[in-house]
Design an enzyme around this catalytic site. Structure first.
Site, mmCIF file in Angstrom:
data_model
loop_
_atom_site.group_PDB
_atom_site.id
_atom_site.type_symbol
_atom_site.label_atom_id
_atom_site.label_comp_id
_atom_site.label_asym_id
_atom_site.label_seq_id
_atom_site.Cartn_x
_atom_site.Cartn_y
_atom_site.Cartn_z
ATOM 1 C CB SER A 66 -0.959 -0.045 1.193
ATOM 2 O OG SER A 66 -2.011 0.857 1.024
ATOM 3 C CG HIS A 107 -5.650 -2.605 -0.003
ATOM 4 N ND1 HIS A 107 -4.764 -2.346 -1.024
ATOM 5 C CD2 HIS A 107 -5.249 -1.817 1.039
ATOM 6 C CE1 HIS A 107 -3.874 -1.452 -0.626
ATOM 7 N NE2 HIS A 107 -4.147 -1.120 0.629
#
Length: 658
Positions: free
Chosen positions: A508, A621
């Site tokens: 990320s 994610h």
């Protein structure tokens, strides 16, 4: 039996995830959840019951379903919990004496956040009011229309609130319409509810929310005074106060939470934490515990104090605050308190704790004596047969003098006088925090002979509002120097690190920084970028948060200054990247969509640079934390395999200085 030297990737299958302790109303029993990975390599979780006096533990539910969120009825005679036994998460109840559970709800898309009416005759819950999908085009009219982790478009659904009466099974929808209603719970006497409503009247107002109290014989009343992001309202036992957390978005997503209390008698609100420069809530990053920023607000029985979790300097600890703003750290230490339950007298607190040497179990903490007693040993079998690497704290000045804090893990096979490779591992967020908690992945890397350096550069939580705001508008600036200064400090401080054997990875925001680093220096021998951002201009329109996160973090909207978005995009440096780069991404990542990985991969491959793209089907994610176990292990094999491969190749044979 000989001890295993370090944690192996497959040890993920042996770990137990202990959570959600709930004390019975009479204080005699403790129910909690144990999540594990079964023989099918799928998650399952069951409820466990402990007799507080004898410490005897019994499994209370069984099977391969996910049984979570246990809550005692007011009289302690039964428990509600959520379970996907019928595919979707529904409310179930089970007698506190044992027996077979019974299903309570039967909503098409499942339910969440259940709670008991104070008199025990009804249950409040949240459900998704989803428009039926039809063949043909899907029409989208709003900015917020998708969310990471949700398979369907959120513009077609809203979170609503209902209650079900247990004896008649009558369902009454309390909150509905074209808005999301969340964090709902009953008032102290059950005559109403408190909740949060997300506002969507203006283009960007969906990131703003208000706290409401709804007495059933009156109209809902907004009680929050600030415009911002608010959550977790809870009514005091005497009914006079409603506490909640939130902030005014002064520093966008880097704004610290405050604790507010609304006085229903005087119709006034006060901020209790105005002088407390810490982040309220658990913002610790771990690959064993899903990120849950809940403050776990709990009122004292006399309605004069609030207990909550807060994160500071790499620790998450338990605090108490009174109505005058006087703060006391109730339980502290170099560790991760991720949940707790407290008895009525606030003398004993039951803590779910993880440390760098322990994945997590329950302990009882005596507030007066400060003595602690271990209660559960669900990870004991694994830990007894494994040697772990214990982190050493590091602290150093960055290029501009800002003090940076972090940790160093030695390789498991460390021997004085020898040299070892080091991995710089960068966390996501960026407004999260590394700290004193267990990391399966880090332990796997040290078992393979790597040192692991993990740091909290500016932008991280835990070091004050000014520090957490430090990277906004400057991605790739001060934060880059913080990380590079950390590498320099490690090499100078630990003479066993091989400066020619440096590696870097992160996910990320950590993936963004990995991309930025390899575009600006060739000092790393190989790199792995995970679920990353490489292009802010495209991220702006494809991410589920891009159109507000970009403004909050980089400082501009696309139409305001597209050049600034490009300036902070690592793909701008793609012609300079010589470091072998493995690109890992989930196919269904809506937070950092996979097109970010595709752009970077094609740009590198077209130049015949050493790179590889690994795509994980159906992964969002959160692959590294709660993704499919088999995929999680495959991901770790890809990362360690990439580094292992380049460990065998002399650095001078494949890179030149920029």
């Amino acid at each position: 039996m000989d001890q295993q030297n370090g944690v192996q990737i497959e040890d993920l299958l042996k770990l137990k995830f202990v959570s959600d302790p709930q004390l019975s109303p009479d204080g005699k029993r403790l129910v909690y959840v144990v999540k594990e990975i079964n023989e099918d390599k799928k998650y399952q979780s069951n409820l466990y019951m402990m007799d507080v006096a004898t410490k005897k533990v019994a499994r209370w539910t069984s099977g391969k379903s996910m049984d979570i969120n246990p809550r005692w009825s007011p009289d302690g005679s039964e428990l509600l919990f959520l379970s996907n036994r019928t595919e979707k998460m529904q409310v179930w109840t089970i007698s506190a004496s044992g027996g077979e559970p019974e299903i309570v709800t039967d909503m098409d898309h499942g339910v969440s956040n259940p709670s008991w009416h104070p008199e025990g005759h009804s249950i409040l819950y949240q459900f998704t009011n989803k428009k039926d999908e039809e063949n043909g085009p899907i029409i989208v009219d709003q900015l917020r229309y998708k969310a990471d982790g949700k398979p369907s478009l959120t513009s077609q659904s809203y979170e609503q609130v209902a209650q079900i009466t247990l004896d008649t099974k009558e369902i009454k929808v309390l909150l509905e319409g074209d808005a999301d209603y969340v964090y709902s719970s009953y008032t102290n006497d059950g005559s109403g509810i408190v909740y949060v409503k997300f506002e969507e009247d203006e283009p960007e107002s969906y990131i703003q929310s208000k706290v409401y109290v709804y007495e059933f014989d009156q109209k809902p009343k907004a009680i929050s005074e600030i415009k911002g992001t608010l959550s977790h309202p809870v009514c005091s036992p005497d009914g006079r106060y409603i506490a909640y957390v939130g902030h005014d978005q002064k520093y966008s997503h880097a704004t610290y939470n405050e604790l507010f209390v609304y006085d229903r008698e005087s119709d006034s609100t006060q901020c209790l934490t105005g002088k407390l420069d810490i982040q309220i809530g658990d913002v610790m990053i771990s690959d064993l515990h899903s990120i849950d920023m809940s403050p776990s607000l709990t009122w004292s029985n006399n309605s004069e104090q609030l207990y909550f979790l807060a994160s500071e300097f790499g620790n998450t600890e338990l605090y108490a605050i009174d109505l005058f703003g006087n703060v006391d750290k109730m339980v502290e230490g170099d560790r991760h308190i991720y949940q707790y339950a407290m008895d009525d007298d606030a003398k004993d607190v039951y803590l779910a704790i993880s440390t760098p040497a322990h994945p997590g179990d329950l302990v009882r903490h005596d507030i007066n004596s400060l003595m602690e007693e271990p209660l559960t040993y669900h990870n004991e079998k694994l830990l007894c047969n494994i040697t772990l690497s214990i982190p050493e704290p590091v602290q150093y000045p960055s290029q501009d003098g800002t003090v940076i804090h972090g940790w160093m893990l030695k390789p498991n096979d460390f021997k004085a006088g020898e040299k070892y490779p080091m991995i710089l591992y960068i966390h996501g967020g960026p407004h999260m925090m590394y700290g004193n908690t267990f990391f399966h992945e880090f332990q796997c890397l040290t078992a393979k002979g790597y040192a692991v350096l993990y740091l909290n550069p500016r932008g991280s939580h835990g070091y004050g509002q000014t520090f957490v705001n430090g990277c906004r508008g400057d991605y790739g600036g001060g934060d880059y120097h913080d990380l590079m200064s950390g590498v320099d400090h490690a090499i100078e401080s630990f003479n066993w690190i091989d400066s020619e054997e440096l590696y870097v990875t992160g996910g990320s925001y950590g993936g963004f920084m990995t991309n930025w680093i390899v575009g600006n220096t060739n000092r790393f021998k190989a790199a792995v970028t995970q679920r990353s951002i490489c292009n802010w201009q495209s991220f702006y329109g494809v991410s589920d948060i891009g159109y507000f996160f970009t403004k909050g973090e980089i400082g501009v909207h696309m139409e305001e200054d597209p050049e600034k978005l490009w300036y902070h995009s690592p793909i701008r440096f793609v012609k300079h990247i010589e470091t072998p780069l493995l690109i890992i991404h989930g196919e269904k990542d809506y937070r950092c969509p996979i097109e970010q990985a595709e752009q970077l991969y094609i740009a590198l491959k077209q130049q015949k640079k050493p790179t590889r793209l690994v795509r994980f089907p159906d992964a969002d994610h959160n692959l590294s934390r709660n993704g499919d176990p088999a995929m999680r292990m495959a991901r770790l094999e890809q990362i360690s395999g990439w580094f292992d491969h380049y460990r065998l190749i002399p650095k001078t044979s494949r890179v030149a200085n920029i």
